[in-house]
Design a protein around this motif. Structure first.
Motif, PDB file in Angstrom:
ATOM      1  N   GLY A  40      23.681  13.092   3.316  1.00 62.15           N
ATOM      2  CA  GLY A  40      25.118  12.928   3.141  1.00 62.15           C
ATOM      3  C   GLY A  40      25.457  11.658   2.380  1.00 62.15           C
ATOM      4  O   GLY A  40      24.619  10.786   2.196  1.00 62.15           O
ATOM      5  N   LYS A  41      26.676  11.585   1.928  1.00 59.01           N
ATOM      6  CA  LYS A  41      27.116  10.434   1.133  1.00 59.01           C
ATOM      7  C   LYS A  41      27.689   9.351   2.032  1.00 59.01           C
ATOM      8  O   LYS A  41      27.183   8.247   2.051  1.00 59.01           O
ATOM      9  N   GLY A  42      28.682   9.628   2.800  1.00 57.88           N
ATOM     10  CA  GLY A  42      29.231   8.705   3.786  1.00 57.88           C
ATOM     11  C   GLY A  42      29.183   7.240   3.390  1.00 57.88           C
ATOM     12  O   GLY A  42      29.462   6.873   2.253  1.00 57.88           O
ATOM     13  N   THR A  43      28.790   6.399   4.345  1.00 57.76           N
ATOM     14  CA  THR A  43      28.712   4.953   4.109  1.00 57.76           C
ATOM     15  C   THR A  43      27.345   4.526   3.608  1.00 57.76           C
ATOM     16  O   THR A  43      27.156   3.361   3.275  1.00 57.76           O
ATOM     17  N   GLU A  48      20.008   4.868   3.746  1.00 60.27           N
ATOM     18  CA  GLU A  48      19.185   3.662   3.852  1.00 60.27           C
ATOM     19  C   GLU A  48      18.081   3.831   4.882  1.00 60.27           C
ATOM     20  O   GLU A  48      16.947   3.414   4.646  1.00 60.27           O
ATOM     21  N   ARG A  49      18.401   4.434   6.006  1.00 65.98           N
ATOM     22  CA  ARG A  49      17.382   4.658   7.041  1.00 65.98           C
ATOM     23  C   ARG A  49      16.299   5.618   6.546  1.00 65.98           C
ATOM     24  O   ARG A  49      15.118   5.402   6.786  1.00 65.98           O
ATOM     25  N   VAL A  50      16.720   6.670   5.873  1.00 72.38           N
ATOM     26  CA  VAL A  50      15.752   7.626   5.318  1.00 72.38           C
ATOM     27  C   VAL A  50      14.856   6.923   4.304  1.00 72.38           C
ATOM     28  O   VAL A  50      13.621   7.051   4.357  1.00 72.38           O
ATOM     29  N   HIS A  51      15.432   6.159   3.407  1.00 70.94           N
ATOM     30  CA  HIS A  51      14.641   5.483   2.376  1.00 70.94           C
ATOM     31  C   HIS A  51      13.690   4.452   2.976  1.00 70.94           C
ATOM     32  O   HIS A  51      12.545   4.326   2.520  1.00 70.94           O
ATOM     33  N   ARG A  52      14.130   3.731   4.004  1.00 73.98           N
ATOM     34  CA  ARG A  52      13.236   2.770   4.679  1.00 73.98           C
ATOM     35  C   ARG A  52      12.042   3.491   5.292  1.00 73.98           C
ATOM     36  O   ARG A  52      10.907   3.023   5.204  1.00 73.98           O
ATOM     37  N   PHE A  53      12.299   4.652   5.912  1.00 69.46           N
ATOM     38  CA  PHE A  53      11.207   5.429   6.486  1.00 69.46           C
ATOM     39  C   PHE A  53      10.244   5.887   5.386  1.00 69.46           C
ATOM     40  O   PHE A  53       9.025   5.747   5.519  1.00 69.46           O
ATOM     41  N   LEU A  54      10.793   6.436   4.303  1.00 72.26           N
ATOM     42  CA  LEU A  54       9.957   6.969   3.225  1.00 72.26           C
ATOM     43  C   LEU A  54       9.112   5.882   2.562  1.00 72.26           C
ATOM     44  O   LEU A  54       7.968   6.137   2.171  1.00 72.26           O
TER      45      LEU A  54
END
Length: 83
Positions: A40-43, A48-54
């Protein structure tokens, strides 16, 4: 359904890491190496959490924001290393 597309809209931020780990593991076992994760786009918190995990996941070869016809900055495309 494990098909290479994961929609995170119904999940809490605290559920992301275990969910992503399990989903990536299952995709690799099934030979699915191209993923689309819809955060989603949201805030931008989910993104950011997904990218940190990846960034930390050893099974991820690369990732990038999706082009506009595939969700734009509301989705991330992921390439996985084969198992």
């Amino acid at each position: 359904e494990i098909n290479g597309e994961l929609d995170l809209h119904t999940f809490k931020p605290s559920e992301l890491s275990p969910l992503l780990k399990d989903y990536i593991d299952e995709c690799r076992q099934r030979g699915i190496l191209s993923l689309r994760i819809i955060h989603g786009k949201g805030t931008g918190v989910q993104r950011e959490r997904v990218h940190r995990f990846l960034e930390k996941c050893p099974h991820v070869a690369s990732f990038r924001l999706a082009p506009s016809d595939a969700g734009g900055w509301g989705a991330t495309l992921v390439a996985l290393h084969p198992s």
